[in-house]
Design a protein around this motif. Structure first.
Motif, PDB file in Angstrom:
ATOM      1  N   GLY A   1       0.809  -1.224   0.000  1.00 28.54           N
ATOM      2  CA  GLY A   1       0.000   0.000   0.000  1.00 28.54           C
ATOM      3  C   GLY A   1       0.834   1.263   0.000  1.00 28.54           C
ATOM      4  N   TYR A   2       0.137   2.404   0.056  1.00 28.20           N
ATOM      5  CA  TYR A   2       0.766   3.719  -0.083  1.00 28.20           C
ATOM      6  C   TYR A   2       0.357   4.628   1.073  1.00 28.20           C
ATOM      7  N   PRO A   3       1.218   5.506   1.591  1.00 27.55           N
ATOM      8  CA  PRO A   3       2.645   5.630   1.302  1.00 27.55           C
ATOM      9  C   PRO A   3       3.449   4.542   2.009  1.00 27.55           C
ATOM     10  N   GLY A   4       4.493   4.078   1.334  1.00 24.00           N
ATOM     11  CA  GLY A   4       5.221   2.903   1.793  1.00 24.00           C
ATOM     12  C   GLY A   4       6.075   3.115   3.037  1.00 24.00           C
ATOM     13  N   GLY A   5       6.584   4.353   3.221  1.00 24.49           N
ATOM     14  CA  GLY A   5       7.514   4.603   4.329  1.00 24.49           C
ATOM     15  C   GLY A   5       6.991   4.147   5.682  1.00 24.49           C
ATOM     16  N   PRO A   6       5.859   4.714   6.137  1.00 21.61           N
ATOM     17  CA  PRO A   6       5.367   4.331   7.461  1.00 21.61           C
ATOM     18  C   PRO A   6       4.988   2.850   7.564  1.00 21.61           C
ATOM     19  N   ILE A   7       4.530   2.262   6.441  1.00 22.88           N
ATOM     20  CA  ILE A   7       4.113   0.846   6.464  1.00 22.88           C
ATOM     21  C   ILE A   7       5.343  -0.053   6.635  1.00 22.88           C
ATOM     22  N   ILE A   8       6.392   0.205   5.846  1.00 20.64           N
ATOM     23  CA  ILE A   8       7.613  -0.607   5.946  1.00 20.64           C
ATOM     24  C   ILE A   8       8.262  -0.402   7.324  1.00 20.64           C
ATOM     25  N   ASP A   9       8.248   0.839   7.794  1.00 18.15           N
ATOM     26  CA  ASP A   9       8.836   1.162   9.099  1.00 18.15           C
ATOM     27  C   ASP A   9       8.174   0.307  10.197  1.00 18.15           C
ATOM     28  N   LYS A  10       6.852   0.219  10.156  1.00 17.54           N
ATOM     29  CA  LYS A  10       6.096  -0.532  11.165  1.00 17.54           C
ATOM     30  C   LYS A  10       6.342  -2.037  11.024  1.00 17.54           C
ATOM     31  N   LEU A  11       6.276  -2.503   9.778  1.00 15.32           N
ATOM     32  CA  LEU A  11       6.417  -3.935   9.509  1.00 15.32           C
ATOM     33  C   LEU A  11       7.820  -4.441   9.861  1.00 15.32           C
ATOM     34  N   SER A  12       8.820  -3.598   9.663  1.00 15.96           N
ATOM     35  CA  SER A  12      10.204  -4.039   9.881  1.00 15.96           C
ATOM     36  C   SER A  12      10.471  -4.361  11.363  1.00 15.96           C
ATOM     37  N   LYS A  13       9.614  -3.849  12.234  1.00 14.00           N
ATOM     38  CA  LYS A  13       9.770  -4.140  13.672  1.00 14.00           C
ATOM     39  C   LYS A  13       9.450  -5.605  13.979  1.00 14.00           C
ATOM     40  N   GLU A  14       8.712  -6.245  13.064  1.00 15.98           N
ATOM     41  CA  GLU A  14       8.323  -7.655  13.280  1.00 15.98           C
ATOM     42  C   GLU A  14       9.319  -8.626  12.655  1.00 15.98           C
ATOM     43  N   GLY A  15      10.333  -8.111  11.935  1.00 13.43           N
ATOM     44  CA  GLY A  15      11.282  -9.003  11.248  1.00 13.43           C
ATOM     45  C   GLY A  15      12.717  -8.739  11.640  1.00 13.43           C
ATOM     46  N   LYS A  16      13.621  -9.593  11.103  1.00 13.86           N
ATOM     47  CA  LYS A  16      15.063  -9.424  11.353  1.00 13.86           C
ATOM     48  C   LYS A  16      15.749  -9.134  10.014  1.00 13.86           C
ATOM     49  N   PRO A  17      16.765  -8.272  10.001  1.00 11.85           N
ATOM     50  CA  PRO A  17      17.409  -7.904   8.732  1.00 11.85           C
ATOM     51  C   PRO A  17      18.408  -8.963   8.257  1.00 11.85           C
ATOM     52  N   THR A  18      17.908 -10.107   7.827  1.00 11.62           N
ATOM     53  CA  THR A  18      18.797 -11.218   7.493  1.00 11.62           C
ATOM     54  C   THR A  18      19.146 -11.315   5.997  1.00 11.62           C
ATOM     55  N   LEU A  19      18.421 -10.578   5.132  1.00 12.74           N
ATOM     56  CA  LEU A  19      18.716 -10.661   3.690  1.00 12.74           C
ATOM     57  C   LEU A  19      19.875  -9.740   3.331  1.00 12.74           C
ATOM     58  N   THR A  20      20.696 -10.177   2.359  1.00 17.11           N
ATOM     59  CA  THR A  20      21.790  -9.319   1.889  1.00 17.11           C
ATOM     60  C   THR A  20      21.261  -8.459   0.747  1.00 17.11           C
ATOM     61  N   ILE A  21      21.460  -7.154   0.888  1.00 21.49           N
ATOM     62  CA  ILE A  21      20.913  -6.182  -0.073  1.00 21.49           C
ATOM     63  C   ILE A  21      22.043  -5.236  -0.490  1.00 21.49           C
ATOM     64  N   PRO A  22      22.096  -4.815  -1.772  1.00 21.56           N
ATOM     65  CA  PRO A  22      23.211  -3.932  -2.186  1.00 21.56           C
ATOM     66  C   PRO A  22      23.212  -2.607  -1.423  1.00 21.56           C
ATOM     67  N   LYS A  23      24.414  -2.020  -1.305  1.00 18.34           N
ATOM     68  CA  LYS A  23      24.537  -0.767  -0.539  1.00 18.34           C
ATOM     69  C   LYS A  23      23.998   0.423  -1.320  1.00 18.34           C
ATOM     70  N   THR A  24      23.637   1.479  -0.573  1.00 21.29           N
ATOM     71  CA  THR A  24      23.102   2.682  -1.221  1.00 21.29           C
ATOM     72  C   THR A  24      24.228   3.647  -1.592  1.00 21.29           C
ATOM     73  N   ASN A  25      25.462   3.293  -1.220  1.00 20.01           N
ATOM     74  CA  ASN A  25      26.572   4.217  -1.448  1.00 20.01           C
ATOM     75  C   ASN A  25      27.042   4.211  -2.893  1.00 20.01           C
ATOM     76  N   VAL A  26      27.457   5.363  -3.370  1.00 15.42           N
ATOM     77  CA  VAL A  26      28.097   5.458  -4.681  1.00 15.42           C
ATOM     78  C   VAL A  26      29.429   6.175  -4.491  1.00 15.42           C
ATOM     79  N   GLN A  27      30.139   6.379  -5.592  1.00 18.09           N
ATOM     80  CA  GLN A  27      31.487   6.920  -5.503  1.00 18.09           C
ATOM     81  C   GLN A  27      31.575   8.298  -4.820  1.00 18.09           C
TER      82      GLN A  27
END
Ligand code: KG4
Ligand code: ZN
Length: 339
Positions: A175-201
Protein backbone atom coordinates in the motif's frame (compact mmCIF):
# COMPACT_ATOMS: atom_id res chain seq x y z
CA UNK A 1 4.41 38.83 14.16
CA UNK A 2 1.67 36.47 13.02
CA UNK A 3 2.27 34.68 9.71
CA UNK A 4 -0.44 32.68 7.97
CA UNK A 5 1.35 30.03 5.91
CA UNK A 6 0.04 27.81 3.11
CA UNK A 7 1.46 24.48 1.89
CA UNK A 8 0.09 22.62 -1.16
CA UNK A 9 3.16 21.24 -2.97
CA UNK A 10 2.02 17.60 -3.10
CA UNK A 11 -0.98 15.82 -1.56
CA UNK A 12 -1.47 17.72 1.70
CA UNK A 13 -3.46 20.96 1.86
CA UNK A 14 -2.18 22.68 4.97
CA UNK A 15 -2.56 26.12 6.52
CA UNK A 16 -0.96 27.31 9.76
CA UNK A 17 -0.70 30.43 11.88
CA UNK A 18 2.77 30.84 13.39
CA UNK A 19 3.60 33.60 15.84
CA UNK A 20 7.15 35.01 16.03
CA UNK A 21 8.68 32.09 14.15
CA UNK A 22 8.16 29.33 16.70
CA UNK A 23 4.76 29.54 18.36
CA UNK A 24 2.39 27.42 16.26
CA UNK A 25 -1.13 28.70 16.99
CA UNK A 26 -2.69 26.22 14.57
CA UNK A 27 -1.53 23.81 11.87
CA UNK A 28 -4.37 22.20 9.93
CA UNK A 29 -3.45 19.40 7.51
CA UNK A 30 -5.99 17.94 5.11
CA UNK A 31 -4.39 14.83 3.64
CA UNK A 32 -5.42 13.30 0.31
CA UNK A 33 -3.65 9.99 1.00
CA UNK A 34 -6.90 8.00 0.93
CA UNK A 35 -7.79 9.46 -2.48
CA UNK A 36 -4.41 8.63 -4.09
CA UNK A 37 -3.99 5.26 -2.36
CA UNK A 38 -6.02 3.44 -5.00
CA UNK A 39 -3.57 4.61 -7.71
CA UNK A 40 -0.47 3.56 -5.70
CA UNK A 41 0.87 7.12 -5.73
CA UNK A 42 -0.05 10.80 -6.10
CA UNK A 43 -1.93 11.71 -9.30
CA UNK A 44 -0.99 15.38 -9.94
CA UNK A 45 -4.23 16.52 -11.60
CA UNK A 46 -6.39 14.95 -8.89
CA UNK A 47 -4.16 16.55 -6.23
CA UNK A 48 -4.66 20.05 -7.72
CA UNK A 49 -8.44 19.63 -7.86
CA UNK A 50 -8.62 18.52 -4.24
CA UNK A 51 -6.44 21.40 -3.05
CA UNK A 52 -8.86 23.76 -4.73
CA UNK A 53 -11.83 22.07 -3.10
CA UNK A 54 -10.29 21.97 0.39
CA UNK A 55 -8.27 25.14 0.75
CA UNK A 56 -11.05 27.56 1.89
CA UNK A 57 -12.33 25.03 4.46
CA UNK A 58 -8.78 24.50 5.78
CA UNK A 59 -8.33 28.29 6.10
CA UNK A 60 -11.56 28.63 8.08
CA UNK A 61 -10.60 25.81 10.44
CA UNK A 62 -7.07 27.16 10.85
CA UNK A 63 -8.25 30.63 11.89
CA UNK A 64 -10.83 29.16 14.26
CA UNK A 65 -8.25 26.95 15.95
CA UNK A 66 -5.75 29.82 16.20
CA UNK A 67 -8.53 31.98 17.71
CA UNK A 68 -7.49 34.66 15.33
CA UNK A 69 -9.24 36.97 12.85
CA UNK A 70 -7.68 37.19 9.41
CA UNK A 71 -7.26 40.97 9.92
CA UNK A 72 -4.77 40.20 12.73
CA UNK A 73 -2.40 38.44 10.31
CA UNK A 74 0.77 40.48 9.66
CA UNK A 75 2.02 38.55 6.61
CA UNK A 76 1.15 35.60 4.41
CA UNK A 77 3.58 32.86 3.31
CA UNK A 78 3.34 30.14 0.71
CA UNK A 79 5.38 27.23 -0.67
CA UNK A 80 6.09 28.25 -4.27
CA UNK A 81 8.73 25.60 -5.21
CA UNK A 82 9.58 22.76 -5.68
CA UNK A 83 6.64 20.39 -6.08
CA UNK A 84 3.80 19.42 -8.41
CA UNK A 85 3.23 22.56 -10.41
CA UNK A 86 -0.58 22.42 -10.47
CA UNK A 87 -0.71 21.67 -6.75
CA UNK A 88 1.69 24.51 -5.95
CA UNK A 89 -0.26 26.89 -8.16
CA UNK A 90 -3.43 26.41 -6.10
CA UNK A 91 -1.63 27.53 -2.94
CA UNK A 92 0.27 30.34 -4.66
CA UNK A 93 -2.88 31.79 -6.28
CA UNK A 94 -4.84 31.55 -3.03
CA UNK A 95 -2.03 33.25 -1.09
CA UNK A 96 -1.70 36.02 -3.66
CA UNK A 97 -5.44 36.65 -3.42
CA UNK A 98 -5.28 36.91 0.38
CA UNK A 99 -2.20 39.14 0.42
CA UNK A 100 -3.69 41.42 -2.24
CA UNK A 101 -7.08 41.56 -0.56
CA UNK A 102 -5.65 42.42 2.86
CA UNK A 103 -2.70 44.45 1.48
CA UNK A 104 -0.13 42.49 3.49
CA UNK A 105 3.32 41.10 2.58
CA UNK A 106 3.58 37.67 0.92
CA UNK A 107 6.70 35.60 1.65
CA UNK A 108 7.44 32.83 -0.87
CA UNK A 109 9.08 29.74 0.66
CA UNK A 110 11.20 26.88 -0.73
CA UNK A 111 9.57 23.59 0.31
CA UNK A 112 12.79 21.74 1.23
CA UNK A 113 14.09 24.71 3.23
CA UNK A 114 10.78 24.65 5.12
CA UNK A 115 11.39 20.97 6.00
CA UNK A 116 14.72 21.98 7.56
CA UNK A 117 13.09 24.87 9.48
CA UNK A 118 10.66 22.39 11.06
CA UNK A 119 13.59 21.70 13.42
CA UNK A 120 13.41 25.25 14.77
CA UNK A 121 9.81 25.05 15.96
CA UNK A 122 10.91 23.52 19.24
CA UNK A 123 14.63 24.42 19.30
CA UNK A 124 16.65 27.59 18.95
CA UNK A 125 18.47 27.99 15.65
CA UNK A 126 21.93 26.44 16.19
CA UNK A 127 24.19 26.96 13.19
CA UNK A 128 26.21 25.81 11.33
CA UNK A 129 24.51 22.46 10.92
CA UNK A 130 24.45 19.53 8.53
CA UNK A 131 20.94 18.72 7.32
CA UNK A 132 19.93 15.33 5.99
CA UNK A 133 17.01 16.19 3.72
CA UNK A 134 15.04 13.04 2.99
CA UNK A 135 11.59 13.00 1.42
CA UNK A 136 9.55 11.55 -1.43
CA UNK A 137 11.37 13.72 -3.96
CA UNK A 138 14.73 14.53 -2.36
CA UNK A 139 17.75 12.91 -0.70
CA UNK A 140 20.41 15.50 0.03
CA UNK A 141 23.14 16.32 2.51
CA UNK A 142 23.20 20.08 2.96
CA UNK A 143 25.42 22.39 4.96
CA UNK A 144 23.46 25.23 6.54
CA UNK A 145 25.98 27.95 7.35
CA UNK A 146 23.57 30.70 8.39
CA UNK A 147 19.81 31.19 8.34
CA UNK A 148 18.72 30.68 4.70
CA UNK A 149 22.31 30.04 3.52
CA UNK A 150 22.77 26.51 2.16
CA UNK A 151 25.53 24.53 0.44
CA UNK A 152 24.77 21.22 -1.24
CA UNK A 153 27.33 18.57 -0.20
CA UNK A 154 25.78 15.47 -1.74
CA UNK A 155 22.60 13.94 -3.09
CA UNK A 156 21.02 10.91 -4.69
CA UNK A 157 22.11 10.05 -8.20
CA UNK A 158 18.68 8.58 -9.03
CA UNK A 159 15.59 7.87 -6.88
CA UNK A 160 14.84 9.69 -3.64
CA UNK A 161 14.81 7.57 -0.48
CA UNK A 162 11.07 8.12 0.18
CA UNK A 163 10.31 7.21 -3.43
CA UNK A 164 12.33 4.00 -2.94
CA UNK A 165 10.30 3.17 0.21
CA UNK A 166 7.07 3.79 -1.71
CA UNK A 167 8.14 1.65 -4.69
CA UNK A 168 9.39 -1.26 -2.57
CA UNK A 169 6.13 -1.19 -0.60
CA UNK A 170 4.24 -1.33 -3.88
CA UNK A 171 6.31 -4.34 -5.04
CA UNK A 172 5.51 -6.04 -1.73
CA UNK A 173 1.82 -5.15 -2.17
CA UNK A 174 1.78 -3.20 1.09
CA UNK A 175 0.00 0.00 0.00
CA UNK A 176 0.77 3.72 -0.08
CA UNK A 177 2.64 5.63 1.30
CA UNK A 178 5.22 2.90 1.79
CA UNK A 179 7.51 4.60 4.33
CA UNK A 180 5.37 4.33 7.46
CA UNK A 181 4.11 0.85 6.46
CA UNK A 182 7.61 -0.61 5.95
CA UNK A 183 8.84 1.16 9.10
CA UNK A 184 6.10 -0.53 11.17
CA UNK A 185 6.42 -3.93 9.51
CA UNK A 186 10.20 -4.04 9.88
CA UNK A 187 9.77 -4.14 13.67
CA UNK A 188 8.32 -7.66 13.28
CA UNK A 189 11.28 -9.00 11.25
CA UNK A 190 15.06 -9.42 11.35
CA UNK A 191 17.41 -7.90 8.73
CA UNK A 192 18.80 -11.22 7.49
CA UNK A 193 18.72 -10.66 3.69
CA UNK A 194 21.79 -9.32 1.89
CA UNK A 195 20.91 -6.18 -0.07
CA UNK A 196 23.21 -3.93 -2.19
CA UNK A 197 24.54 -0.77 -0.54
CA UNK A 198 23.10 2.68 -1.22
CA UNK A 199 26.57 4.22 -1.45
CA UNK A 200 28.10 5.46 -4.68
CA UNK A 201 31.49 6.92 -5.50
CA UNK A 202 30.69 10.57 -4.64
CA UNK A 203 31.76 11.22 -1.06
CA UNK A 204 28.31 12.27 0.13
CA UNK A 205 26.16 10.85 -2.67
CA UNK A 206 23.61 8.03 -2.70
CA UNK A 207 21.90 5.68 -5.14
CA UNK A 208 18.59 3.94 -4.46
CA UNK A 209 17.57 2.57 -7.84
CA UNK A 210 19.76 -0.57 -7.49
CA UNK A 211 18.01 -1.56 -4.26
CA UNK A 212 14.63 -1.15 -5.85
CA UNK A 213 15.62 -3.43 -8.75
CA UNK A 214 17.20 -5.90 -6.32
CA UNK A 215 13.96 -6.11 -4.32
CA UNK A 216 11.94 -6.63 -7.52
CA UNK A 217 14.31 -9.42 -8.67
CA UNK A 218 14.17 -11.04 -5.23
CA UNK A 219 10.38 -11.08 -5.26
CA UNK A 220 10.29 -12.52 -8.81
CA UNK A 221 12.79 -15.24 -7.91
CA UNK A 222 10.78 -16.25 -4.84
CA UNK A 223 7.70 -16.33 -7.04
CA UNK A 224 9.34 -18.57 -9.66
CA UNK A 225 10.68 -20.97 -7.01
CA UNK A 226 7.27 -21.02 -5.36
CA UNK A 227 8.84 -19.75 -2.10
CA UNK A 228 6.74 -17.78 0.35
CA UNK A 229 7.88 -14.20 0.92
CA UNK A 230 8.36 -13.22 4.52
CA UNK A 231 7.32 -9.54 4.33
CA UNK A 232 8.64 -8.52 7.79
CA UNK A 233 12.10 -9.97 6.95
CA UNK A 234 12.14 -8.19 3.59
CA UNK A 235 11.00 -4.90 5.20
CA UNK A 236 13.55 -5.17 8.05
CA UNK A 237 16.42 -5.99 5.67
CA UNK A 238 15.52 -3.17 3.27
CA UNK A 239 15.16 -0.64 6.07
CA UNK A 240 18.35 -1.70 7.87
CA UNK A 241 20.30 -1.27 4.67
CA UNK A 242 18.82 2.10 3.71
CA UNK A 243 19.21 3.53 7.22
CA UNK A 244 22.84 2.30 7.42
CA UNK A 245 23.66 4.09 4.16
CA UNK A 246 22.09 7.37 5.32
CA UNK A 247 23.85 7.23 8.70
CA UNK A 248 27.27 6.48 7.20
CA UNK A 249 27.22 9.48 4.85
CA UNK A 250 25.69 12.06 7.16
CA UNK A 251 28.13 11.23 9.98
CA UNK A 252 31.01 11.42 7.49
CA UNK A 253 29.79 14.85 6.35
CA UNK A 254 29.48 16.19 9.91
CA UNK A 255 32.92 14.91 10.92
CA UNK A 256 34.68 16.05 7.75
CA UNK A 257 33.12 19.50 7.95
CA UNK A 258 33.80 19.66 11.71
CA UNK A 259 30.15 20.49 12.43
CA UNK A 260 28.56 19.09 15.58
CA UNK A 261 24.87 19.52 14.79
CA UNK A 262 22.80 17.30 12.49
CA UNK A 263 19.22 18.13 11.50
CA UNK A 264 16.84 15.58 10.00
CA UNK A 265 14.31 16.98 7.56
CA UNK A 266 11.52 15.68 5.29
CA UNK A 267 8.98 12.87 5.47
CA UNK A 268 11.57 10.10 5.92
CA UNK A 269 12.84 11.91 9.04
CA UNK A 270 9.81 10.26 10.68
CA UNK A 271 11.53 6.87 10.32
CA UNK A 272 11.85 5.27 13.76
CA UNK A 273 14.96 3.20 13.03
CA UNK A 274 16.80 6.19 11.57
CA UNK A 275 15.93 8.38 14.57
CA UNK A 276 17.10 5.67 16.98
CA UNK A 277 20.27 4.45 15.27
CA UNK A 278 21.45 7.89 14.12
CA UNK A 279 20.82 9.12 17.67
CA UNK A 280 23.16 6.44 19.03
CA UNK A 281 25.81 7.19 16.41
CA UNK A 282 25.63 10.93 17.16
CA UNK A 283 26.05 10.26 20.88
CA UNK A 284 29.22 8.23 20.16
CA UNK A 285 30.58 11.08 18.04
CA UNK A 286 29.58 14.00 20.29
CA UNK A 287 27.16 15.32 17.70
CA UNK A 288 23.82 16.93 18.60
CA UNK A 289 20.94 15.41 16.64
CA UNK A 290 17.68 17.28 16.11
CA UNK A 291 14.56 16.03 14.38
CA UNK A 292 11.09 17.56 14.20
CA UNK A 293 8.22 15.94 16.08
CA UNK A 294 6.31 13.44 13.92
CA UNK A 295 3.55 15.80 12.78
CA UNK A 296 6.14 18.34 11.56
CA UNK A 297 8.16 15.74 9.54
CA UNK A 298 5.71 15.17 6.68
CA UNK A 299 4.24 18.08 4.71
CA UNK A 300 2.69 20.80 6.89
CA UNK A 301 2.28 24.58 6.79
CA UNK A 302 3.78 25.30 10.23
CA UNK A 303 7.27 24.64 8.85
CA UNK A 304 6.51 27.06 5.99
CA UNK A 305 5.54 29.75 8.50
CA UNK A 306 8.78 29.24 10.44
CA UNK A 307 10.97 29.38 7.30
CA UNK A 308 9.07 32.49 6.16
CA UNK A 309 9.62 34.26 9.49
CA UNK A 310 13.39 33.68 9.35
CA UNK A 311 13.45 34.84 5.72
CA UNK A 312 11.51 37.99 6.61
CA UNK A 313 13.63 39.04 9.57
CA UNK A 314 16.93 38.75 7.70
CA UNK A 315 15.67 40.67 4.63
CA UNK A 316 16.71 44.34 4.63
CA UNK A 317 14.33 45.35 1.84
CA UNK A 318 11.00 44.28 3.37
CA UNK A 319 9.12 46.23 0.69
CA UNK A 320 9.94 43.44 -1.76
CA UNK A 321 7.39 41.19 -0.05
CA UNK A 322 4.64 43.60 -1.13
CA UNK A 323 5.60 43.11 -4.76
CA UNK A 324 4.18 39.62 -5.26
CA UNK A 325 1.81 39.79 -8.22
CA UNK A 326 4.34 38.11 -10.56
CA UNK A 327 5.00 35.24 -8.11
CA UNK A 328 4.63 31.88 -9.81
CA UNK A 329 4.85 28.18 -8.90
CA UNK A 330 8.07 26.41 -9.95
CA UNK A 331 8.31 22.62 -10.09
CA UNK A 332 12.08 22.24 -9.63
CA UNK A 333 14.39 24.45 -7.64
CA UNK A 334 17.74 23.67 -5.97
CA UNK A 335 17.77 24.16 -2.22
CA UNK A 336 20.74 26.52 -2.63
CA UNK A 337 18.57 28.89 -4.70
CA UNK A 338 15.83 30.65 -2.74
CA UNK A 339 12.45 31.46 -4.26
O1 KG4 B 1 8.17 15.32 2.97
P1 KG4 B 1 7.06 14.47 2.53
O2 KG4 B 1 5.80 14.45 3.35
O3 KG4 B 1 6.63 14.84 1.08
C1 KG4 B 1 7.57 15.23 0.12
O4 KG4 B 1 7.97 16.42 0.15
O5 KG4 B 1 7.99 14.32 -0.63
O6 KG4 B 1 7.63 12.99 2.39
C2 KG4 B 1 6.86 11.92 1.99
C3 KG4 B 1 7.72 10.67 1.98
C4 KG4 B 1 7.00 9.46 1.40
O7 KG4 B 1 7.83 8.86 0.43
C5 KG4 B 1 6.80 8.55 2.61
O8 KG4 B 1 6.78 7.18 2.27
C6 KG4 B 1 7.99 8.91 3.46
O9 KG4 B 1 8.11 10.30 3.33
N1 KG4 B 1 7.82 8.55 4.89
C7 KG4 B 1 8.59 7.65 5.53
C8 KG4 B 1 8.06 7.53 6.85
N2 KG4 B 1 6.98 8.39 6.95
C9 KG4 B 1 6.86 9.00 5.74
N3 KG4 B 1 9.64 6.94 5.12
C10 KG4 B 1 10.21 6.07 5.99
N4 KG4 B 1 9.76 5.91 7.25
C11 KG4 B 1 8.70 6.60 7.73
N5 KG4 B 1 8.26 6.41 8.98
ZN1 ZN C 1 7.78 17.58 1.71
Amino acid sequence: MKILAIESSCDETSIAVVENGNNVLSNIISSQIDIHKVYGGVVPEIASRHHLKNISVVLQECLEQAKCEIEEIDAFAVTSAPGLVGALLTGVSFAKGLAYGFQKPLIPVHHMRAHIYANFIEHELELPAIALVISGGHTQIVKMTESHEFMLLGETMDDAVGECYDKVARILGLGYPGGPIIDKLSKEGKPTLTIPKTNVQGRYDFSFSGIKTHMLNYMNQCDMKGEKIDAPTVAASFQYNVVSGLIEKVILAAKSEAIDTILLAGGVAANSELRLRLGEKCLENNIQLHFPKMSYCTDNAAMVGVAAYHKYIREKNKEKFLDFLALNAISTREITQDV
